[in-house]
Design a protein around this motif. Structure first.
Motif, PDB file in Angstrom:
ATOM      1  N   GLY A  10       0.858  -1.182   0.000  1.00  0.00           N
ATOM      2  CA  GLY A  10       0.000   0.000   0.000  1.00  0.00           C
ATOM      3  C   GLY A  10       0.887   1.222   0.000  1.00  0.00           C
ATOM      4  N   GLU A  11       0.891   1.934  -1.070  1.00  0.00           N
ATOM      5  CA  GLU A  11       1.767   3.084  -1.172  1.00  0.00           C
ATOM      6  C   GLU A  11       1.122   4.292  -0.514  1.00  0.00           C
ATOM      7  OE1 GLU A  11       3.145   3.704  -5.112  1.00  0.00           O
ATOM      8  OE2 GLU A  11       3.482   1.581  -5.440  1.00  0.00           O
ATOM      9  N   VAL A  12       1.952   5.147   0.030  1.00  0.00           N
ATOM     10  CA  VAL A  12       1.481   6.342   0.714  1.00  0.00           C
ATOM     11  C   VAL A  12       1.022   7.360  -0.322  1.00  0.00           C
ATOM     12  CG1 VAL A  12       2.143   8.213   2.251  1.00  0.00           C
ATOM     13  CG2 VAL A  12       3.073   5.937   2.607  1.00  0.00           C
ATOM     14  N   SER A  13      -0.129   7.914  -0.120  1.00  0.00           N
ATOM     15  CA  SER A  13      -0.665   8.950  -1.002  1.00  0.00           C
ATOM     16  C   SER A  13      -0.230  10.304  -0.466  1.00  0.00           C
ATOM     17  CB  SER A  13      -2.184   8.864  -1.065  1.00  0.00           C
ATOM     18  OG  SER A  13      -2.572   7.590  -1.512  1.00  0.00           O
ATOM     19  N   VAL A  14       0.924  10.744  -0.906  1.00  0.00           N
ATOM     20  CA  VAL A  14       1.528  11.966  -0.388  1.00  0.00           C
ATOM     21  C   VAL A  14       0.683  13.189  -0.719  1.00  0.00           C
ATOM     22  CG1 VAL A  14       3.594  13.403  -0.422  1.00  0.00           C
ATOM     23  CG2 VAL A  14       3.802  10.937  -0.519  1.00  0.00           C
ATOM     24  N   TYR A  15      -0.045  13.131  -1.812  1.00  0.00           N
ATOM     25  CA  TYR A  15      -0.856  14.282  -2.207  1.00  0.00           C
ATOM     26  C   TYR A  15      -1.937  14.605  -1.179  1.00  0.00           C
ATOM     27  CZ  TYR A  15      -4.379  10.926  -3.784  1.00  0.00           C
ATOM     28  OH  TYR A  15      -5.300   9.931  -3.834  1.00  0.00           O
ATOM     29  N   LYS A  16      -2.270  13.675  -0.296  1.00  0.00           N
ATOM     30  CA  LYS A  16      -3.272  13.929   0.737  1.00  0.00           C
ATOM     31  C   LYS A  16      -2.697  14.718   1.915  1.00  0.00           C
ATOM     32  CE  LYS A  16      -5.962   9.792  -0.196  1.00  0.00           C
ATOM     33  NZ  LYS A  16      -6.451   8.527   0.343  1.00  0.00           N
ATOM     34  N   PHE A  17      -1.365  14.786   2.017  1.00  0.00           N
ATOM     35  CA  PHE A  17      -0.721  15.461   3.138  1.00  0.00           C
ATOM     36  C   PHE A  17      -0.613  16.964   2.931  1.00  0.00           C
ATOM     37  CE2 PHE A  17       1.880  11.363   3.921  1.00  0.00           C
ATOM     38  CZ  PHE A  17       0.760  10.739   4.432  1.00  0.00           C
ATOM     39  N   TYR A  18      -0.783  17.430   1.708  1.00  0.00           N
ATOM     40  CA  TYR A  18      -0.613  18.844   1.388  1.00  0.00           C
ATOM     41  C   TYR A  18      -1.856  19.395   0.704  1.00  0.00           C
ATOM     42  CZ  TYR A  18       4.320  17.778   2.100  1.00  0.00           C
ATOM     43  OH  TYR A  18       5.509  17.374   2.628  1.00  0.00           O
ATOM     44  N   LYS A  19      -2.058  20.702   0.823  1.00  0.00           N
ATOM     45  CA  LYS A  19      -3.159  21.376   0.152  1.00  0.00           C
ATOM     46  C   LYS A  19      -2.573  22.573  -0.599  1.00  0.00           C
ATOM     47  CE  LYS A  19      -7.687  23.359   1.043  1.00  0.00           C
ATOM     48  NZ  LYS A  19      -8.642  23.729   2.083  1.00  0.00           N
ATOM     49  N   VAL A  20      -2.886  22.680  -1.888  1.00  0.00           N
ATOM     50  CA  VAL A  20      -2.343  23.757  -2.711  1.00  0.00           C
ATOM     51  C   VAL A  20      -3.455  24.756  -2.999  1.00  0.00           C
ATOM     52  CG1 VAL A  20      -1.251  24.336  -4.895  1.00  0.00           C
ATOM     53  CG2 VAL A  20      -0.702  22.176  -3.765  1.00  0.00           C
ATOM     54  N   GLU A  21      -3.216  26.012  -2.640  1.00  0.00           N
ATOM     55  CA  GLU A  21      -4.153  27.095  -2.909  1.00  0.00           C
ATOM     56  C   GLU A  21      -3.383  28.214  -3.605  1.00  0.00           C
ATOM     57  OE1 GLU A  21      -5.689  28.224   0.863  1.00  0.00           O
ATOM     58  OE2 GLU A  21      -6.999  26.490   1.018  1.00  0.00           O
ATOM     59  N   GLY A  22      -3.593  28.360  -4.888  1.00  0.00           N
ATOM     60  CA  GLY A  22      -2.864  29.390  -5.631  1.00  0.00           C
ATOM     61  C   GLY A  22      -1.379  29.100  -5.624  1.00  0.00           C
ATOM     62  N   ASN A  23      -0.604  29.984  -5.011  1.00  0.00           N
ATOM     63  CA  ASN A  23       0.845  29.801  -4.917  1.00  0.00           C
ATOM     64  C   ASN A  23       1.285  29.304  -3.544  1.00  0.00           C
ATOM     65  OD1 ASN A  23       1.184  30.683  -7.522  1.00  0.00           O
ATOM     66  ND2 ASN A  23       1.499  32.812  -6.931  1.00  0.00           N
ATOM     67  N   LYS A  24       0.336  29.024  -2.656  1.00  0.00           N
ATOM     68  CA  LYS A  24       0.674  28.594  -1.300  1.00  0.00           C
ATOM     69  C   LYS A  24       0.433  27.093  -1.131  1.00  0.00           C
ATOM     70  CE  LYS A  24      -0.174  32.852   1.191  1.00  0.00           C
ATOM     71  NZ  LYS A  24      -0.837  33.426   2.359  1.00  0.00           N
ATOM     72  N   VAL A  25       1.334  26.478  -0.394  1.00  0.00           N
ATOM     73  CA  VAL A  25       1.199  25.062  -0.059  1.00  0.00           C
ATOM     74  C   VAL A  25       1.100  24.963   1.450  1.00  0.00           C
ATOM     75  CG1 VAL A  25       2.286  22.802  -0.148  1.00  0.00           C
ATOM     76  CG2 VAL A  25       2.531  24.359  -2.069  1.00  0.00           C
ATOM     77  N   THR A  26       0.066  24.282   1.946  1.00  0.00           N
ATOM     78  CA  THR A  26      -0.098  24.094   3.386  1.00  0.00           C
ATOM     79  C   THR A  26      -0.110  22.606   3.688  1.00  0.00           C
ATOM     80  OG1 THR A  26      -2.504  24.181   3.168  1.00  0.00           O
ATOM     81  CG2 THR A  26      -1.384  26.234   3.715  1.00  0.00           C
ATOM     82  N   ARG A  27       0.332  22.268   4.891  1.00  0.00           N
ATOM     83  CA  ARG A  27       0.353  20.875   5.322  1.00  0.00           C
ATOM     84  C   ARG A  27      -0.958  20.552   6.027  1.00  0.00           C
ATOM     85  NH1 ARG A  27       5.294  23.139   6.698  1.00  0.00           N
ATOM     86  NH2 ARG A  27       6.994  22.331   5.440  1.00  0.00           N
ATOM     87  N   ASN A  28      -1.536  19.397   5.721  1.00  0.00           N
ATOM     88  CA  ASN A  28      -2.792  18.990   6.346  1.00  0.00           C
ATOM     89  C   ASN A  28      -2.569  18.195   7.630  1.00  0.00           C
ATOM     90  OD1 ASN A  28      -4.288  20.160   4.316  1.00  0.00           O
ATOM     91  ND2 ASN A  28      -4.430  18.283   3.139  1.00  0.00           N
ATOM     92  N   LYS A  29      -1.476  17.506   7.735  1.00  0.00           N
ATOM     93  CA  LYS A  29      -1.216  16.649   8.884  1.00  0.00           C
ATOM     94  C   LYS A  29      -0.179  17.269   9.798  1.00  0.00           C
ATOM     95  CE  LYS A  29      -2.739  12.469   6.909  1.00  0.00           C
ATOM     96  NZ  LYS A  29      -3.748  11.828   7.652  1.00  0.00           N
ATOM     97  N   ARG A  30      -0.160  16.820  11.051  1.00  0.00           N
ATOM     98  CA  ARG A  30       0.827  17.278  12.020  1.00  0.00           C
ATOM     99  C   ARG A  30       2.180  16.666  11.692  1.00  0.00           C
ATOM    100  NH1 ARG A  30      -1.029  17.188  18.272  1.00  0.00           N
ATOM    101  NH2 ARG A  30      -2.531  18.858  18.115  1.00  0.00           N
ATOM    102  N   GLU A  31       3.238  17.405  12.028  1.00  0.00           N
ATOM    103  CA  GLU A  31       4.586  16.878  11.878  1.00  0.00           C
ATOM    104  C   GLU A  31       5.101  16.433  13.238  1.00  0.00           C
ATOM    105  OE1 GLU A  31       6.622  20.142  10.102  1.00  0.00           O
ATOM    106  OE2 GLU A  31       6.203  19.386   8.093  1.00  0.00           O
ATOM    107  N   CYS A  32       5.963  15.440  13.236  1.00  0.00           N
ATOM    108  CA  CYS A  32       6.525  14.928  14.481  1.00  0.00           C
ATOM    109  C   CYS A  32       7.483  15.955  15.076  1.00  0.00           C
ATOM    110  CB  CYS A  32       7.263  13.619  14.228  1.00  0.00           C
ATOM    111  SG  CYS A  32       7.972  12.911  15.727  1.00  0.00           S
ATOM    112  N   LEU A  33       7.367  16.180  16.379  1.00  0.00           N
ATOM    113  CA  LEU A  33       8.230  17.141  17.058  1.00  0.00           C
ATOM    114  C   LEU A  33       9.659  16.619  17.199  1.00  0.00           C
ATOM    115  CD1 LEU A  33       5.791  18.284  19.871  1.00  0.00           C
ATOM    116  CD2 LEU A  33       6.379  19.484  17.782  1.00  0.00           C
ATOM    117  N   LYS A  34       9.832  15.307  17.317  1.00  0.00           N
ATOM    118  CA  LYS A  34      11.160  14.732  17.479  1.00  0.00           C
ATOM    119  C   LYS A  34      11.872  14.530  16.143  1.00  0.00           C
ATOM    120  CE  LYS A  34      10.501  12.286  21.789  1.00  0.00           C
ATOM    121  NZ  LYS A  34      10.618  11.001  22.476  1.00  0.00           N
TER     122      LYS A  34
END
Length: 69
Positions: A10-34
């Motif tokens: 099962g390959e990871v669908s990386v496109y689900k982790f980011y959201k593109v709006e115009g010229n901005k890219v935002t992350r949808n998921k939390r990143e690990c602090l460590k």
């Protein structure tokens, strides 16, 4: 027997982790602090967990509101 190909796990669908709006890219998921940037945490019902290092953050439960009777 060695010639058989096994199905991909099962390959990871990386496109689900980011959201593109115009010229901005935002992350949808939390990143690990460590682990740092690029390592996302899995969302479970009551917690967030890193699959790489095992770091876990538990979601806080809201205290029930006491109403007047």
């Amino acid at each position: 027997m060695a010639d058989k190909k096994t199905a991909a796990k099962g390959e990871v669908s990386v496109y689900k982790f980011y959201k593109v709006e115009g010229n901005k890219v935002t992350r949808n998921k939390r990143e690990c602090l460590k682990c740092g940037k690029g390592v996302f945490m899995a969302e479970h019902k009551d917690r967030f967990t890193c699959g790489k290092c095992g770091y876990t953050e538990f979601a806080r439960k809201e205290a029930p509101k006491k109403g007047k009777k």
